[in-house]
Design a protein around this motif. Structure first.
Motif, mmCIF file in Angstrom:
data_model
loop_
_atom_site.group_PDB
_atom_site.id
_atom_site.type_symbol
_atom_site.label_atom_id
_atom_site.label_comp_id
_atom_site.label_asym_id
_atom_site.label_seq_id
_atom_site.Cartn_x
_atom_site.Cartn_y
_atom_site.Cartn_z
ATOM 1 N N GLY A 178 0.671 -1.217 -0.051
ATOM 2 C CA GLY A 178 -0.005 -0.099 -0.146
ATOM 3 C C GLY A 178 0.763 1.269 0.063
ATOM 4 N N LEU A 179 1.832 1.366 0.690
ATOM 5 C CA LEU A 179 2.735 2.606 0.842
ATOM 6 C C LEU A 179 3.589 2.700 -0.558
ATOM 7 C CD1 LEU A 179 4.267 4.703 2.588
ATOM 8 C CD2 LEU A 179 6.279 2.847 3.227
ATOM 9 N N VAL A 180 3.909 1.435 -1.163
ATOM 10 C CA VAL A 180 4.718 1.599 -2.527
ATOM 11 C C VAL A 180 3.498 2.410 -3.641
ATOM 12 C CG1 VAL A 180 5.715 0.303 -4.406
ATOM 13 C CG2 VAL A 180 6.449 0.093 -1.989
ATOM 14 N N LEU A 181 2.272 1.699 -3.324
ATOM 15 C CA LEU A 181 1.360 1.925 -4.357
ATOM 16 C C LEU A 181 0.780 3.439 -4.323
ATOM 17 C CD1 LEU A 181 -0.809 1.068 -6.486
ATOM 18 C CD2 LEU A 181 -2.473 0.400 -4.563
ATOM 19 N N TYR A 182 0.968 3.933 -2.973
ATOM 20 C CA TYR A 182 0.708 5.483 -2.778
ATOM 21 C C TYR A 182 1.812 6.375 -3.223
ATOM 22 C CZ TYR A 182 0.168 9.887 -0.328
ATOM 23 O OH TYR A 182 -0.119 11.236 -0.020
ATOM 24 N N LEU A 183 2.948 5.891 -3.128
ATOM 25 C CA LEU A 183 4.109 6.600 -3.581
ATOM 26 C C LEU A 183 4.159 6.658 -5.141
ATOM 27 C CD1 LEU A 183 7.112 7.938 -3.098
ATOM 28 C CD2 LEU A 183 7.759 5.465 -2.937
ATOM 29 N N ASP A 184 3.975 5.498 -5.705
ATOM 30 C CA ASP A 184 3.804 5.546 -7.238
ATOM 31 C C ASP A 184 2.665 6.600 -7.737
ATOM 32 O OD1 ASP A 184 2.454 4.284 -9.915
ATOM 33 O OD2 ASP A 184 4.492 3.445 -9.597
ATOM 34 N N TRP A 185 1.823 6.546 -7.046
ATOM 35 C CA TRP A 185 0.665 7.626 -7.562
ATOM 36 C C TRP A 185 0.881 9.026 -7.180
ATOM 37 C CZ3 TRP A 185 -2.366 10.535 -4.005
ATOM 38 C CH2 TRP A 185 -3.364 11.364 -4.719
ATOM 39 N N ARG A 186 1.620 9.167 -6.195
ATOM 40 C CA ARG A 186 1.828 10.453 -5.994
ATOM 41 C C ARG A 186 3.076 11.182 -6.996
ATOM 42 N NH1 ARG A 186 -0.364 14.410 -3.969
ATOM 43 N NH2 ARG A 186 1.471 15.185 -3.350
ATOM 44 N N ILE A 187 4.188 10.377 -7.237
ATOM 45 C CA ILE A 187 5.161 10.657 -8.164
ATOM 46 C C ILE A 187 4.427 10.884 -9.458
ATOM 47 C CG2 ILE A 187 6.992 9.577 -9.201
ATOM 48 C CD1 ILE A 187 8.019 8.417 -6.754
ATOM 49 N N VAL A 188 3.558 10.072 -9.965
ATOM 50 C CA VAL A 188 3.012 10.213 -11.126
ATOM 51 C C VAL A 188 2.363 11.597 -11.401
ATOM 52 C CG1 VAL A 188 1.345 9.375 -13.267
ATOM 53 C CG2 VAL A 188 3.009 7.730 -11.543
ATOM 54 N N SER A 189 1.636 11.819 -10.386
ATOM 55 C CA SER A 189 0.672 13.075 -10.394
ATOM 56 C C SER A 189 1.128 14.397 -10.028
ATOM 57 C CB SER A 189 -0.430 12.808 -9.355
ATOM 58 O OG SER A 189 0.316 12.486 -8.051
ATOM 59 N N THR A 190 2.731 14.219 -10.065
ATOM 60 C CA THR A 190 3.392 15.518 -9.990
ATOM 61 C C THR A 190 4.259 15.750 -10.898
ATOM 62 O OG1 THR A 190 5.245 14.487 -8.824
ATOM 63 C CG2 THR A 190 3.321 15.009 -7.514
ATOM 64 N N LYS A 191 5.231 16.735 -10.658
ATOM 65 C CA LYS A 191 6.087 17.482 -11.905
ATOM 66 C C LYS A 191 7.064 16.326 -12.286
ATOM 67 C CE LYS A 191 9.718 20.712 -12.700
ATOM 68 N NZ LYS A 191 10.506 21.932 -12.260
ATOM 69 N N THR A 192 7.254 15.423 -11.281
ATOM 70 C CA THR A 192 8.237 14.268 -11.577
ATOM 71 C C THR A 192 7.857 13.492 -12.505
ATOM 72 O OG1 THR A 192 9.502 14.554 -9.377
ATOM 73 C CG2 THR A 192 9.769 12.629 -10.539
ATOM 74 N N GLY A 193 6.528 13.045 -12.290
ATOM 75 C CA GLY A 193 5.723 12.307 -13.215
ATOM 76 C C GLY A 193 5.829 12.720 -14.529
#
Length: 343
Positions: A178-193
């Motif tokens: 769950g933590l990794v899934l949240y991290l992936d979602w946050r990264i994709v939805s930001t400037k980095t993603g």
């Protein structure tokens, strides 16, 4: 005026009802997924842990290949180094499990950055060959370093008392997923993603737009290695012993295939495909042997040959009919859960 107010009120009610319905569906799916853990005993707790670990590995490959477009055929090196690092911390230094998992993640990230630095100027097939060569080299060198890995005897990775039961450890694995899934979602939805997407689509155009291609490629390698090393640490404590044979090239190939079958850049697809690939060799033989009628061509030898054959067939079907993998099939449902409207 009154009509406009009534329309707005109706739209708000519909949105709230839709949100409540989506939340209810998600909760129902979570309860359904947790039933094997609650009712299946220790055997299913072990299987769920394995499925969650495979899902974390799938998300790590998806980070590098799906989001950044960098091919890796040597992921067994990142996972294996993380596993041996966690085992070393637990058995040799007596460190708590949390420190062992942190060391596993750091070891995986450091190794991935080193490979990323070497592979910065190559892409496509040449990048795949570099990662493949490193993975095969790690099998015969790093994984046989006796002081670190225990050599042929392997390295023990005992669990702490609080996580000694399979149910408790399964909850830990699901929590990390769950933590990794949240991290992936946050990264994709930001400037980095968005920057990673630009690098994936065209590195030259991305650089002309001011994107630091080198920096973001290294960031993708390091994040993928961090997640892979963390998965390796979980695997070490799940199996409670780590050996070099656990991280052969065949295993790395299965990890890449399950990510492709799940669908690159589809989190839910990758998780479902990873869980399927993790459970298939454990459940298929038992299922076939329990059939009331046994076909004459089925025997114990065939039971162990069928899972790889099914994997190959699934890959061919996906490449031919569903290039987006499970994610393509699940997209209508995921779009509805996300509240997206049809164009």
């Amino acid at each position: 005026m009154a009509t406009a107010t009534m329309v707005l009120t109706r739209v708000k009610v519909q949105r709230r009802f839709g949100l409540a319905l989506r939340v209810t569906v998600v909760l129902a799916l979570l309860v359904l997924a947790a039933l094997p853990l609650l009712l299946g005993g220790d055997v299913w707790a072990q299987r769920i842990s394995r499925a969650a670990i495979y899902a974390v590995i799938g998300l790590s490959i998806n980070t590098l290949t799906g989001h950044a477009g960098q091919i890796s055929l040597g992921h067994q090196a990142f996972v294996g180094i993380g596993a041996f690092a966690a085992a070393f911390m637990a058995s040799r230094l007596g460190a708590p499990l949390g420190f062992g998992l942190a060391a596993a993640g750091v070891a995986g990230a450091f190794t991935a950055v080193v490979i990323g630095l070497v592979a910065l100027r190559v892409t496509g097939l040449y990048l795949a060959l570099v990662t493949l060569a490193f993975g095969l080299t790690a099998e015969t060198t790093i994984f046989n370093w006796r002081e670190f890995t225990g050599g042929g005897a392997g390295a023990f990775a005992p669990r702490p008392a609080v996580l000694a039961s399979d149910h408790a450890f399964a909850l830990l694995c699901l929590g990390v997923l769950g933590l990794v899934l949240y991290l992936d979602w946050r990264i994709v939805s930001t400037k980095t993603g968005r920057a990673l997407a630009a690098v994936r689509n065209n590195e030259r155009i991305a650089s002309t737009l001011g994107v630091n291609v080198t920096g973001y490629k290294l960031a993708a390698f390091s994040l993928s290695g961090l997640i892979a090393g963390l998965a390796g640490g979980l695997f070490a404590h799940w199996n409670q012993i780590v050996q070099a044979m656990d991280f052969e090239f065949q295993v790395a190939l299965v990890w890449v295939l399950m990510t492709v079958v799940g669908g690159l850049r589809s989190r839910l697809g990758v998780i479902l495909a990873s869980a399927f690939f993790a459970l298939l060799p454990l459940t298929l033989p038992n299922f076939l042997s329990s059939l009331p009628w046994q076909p004459p061509f089925l025997n114990e030898a065939v039971y162990h040959v069928l899972p790889p054959f099914i994997v190959v067939v699934m890959l061919l079907v996906v490449l031919r009919f569903f290039p987006g993998g499970f994610g393509q099939l699940l997209r209508p449902a995921t779009d509805w859960l996300a509240g997206k409207r049809k164009q």
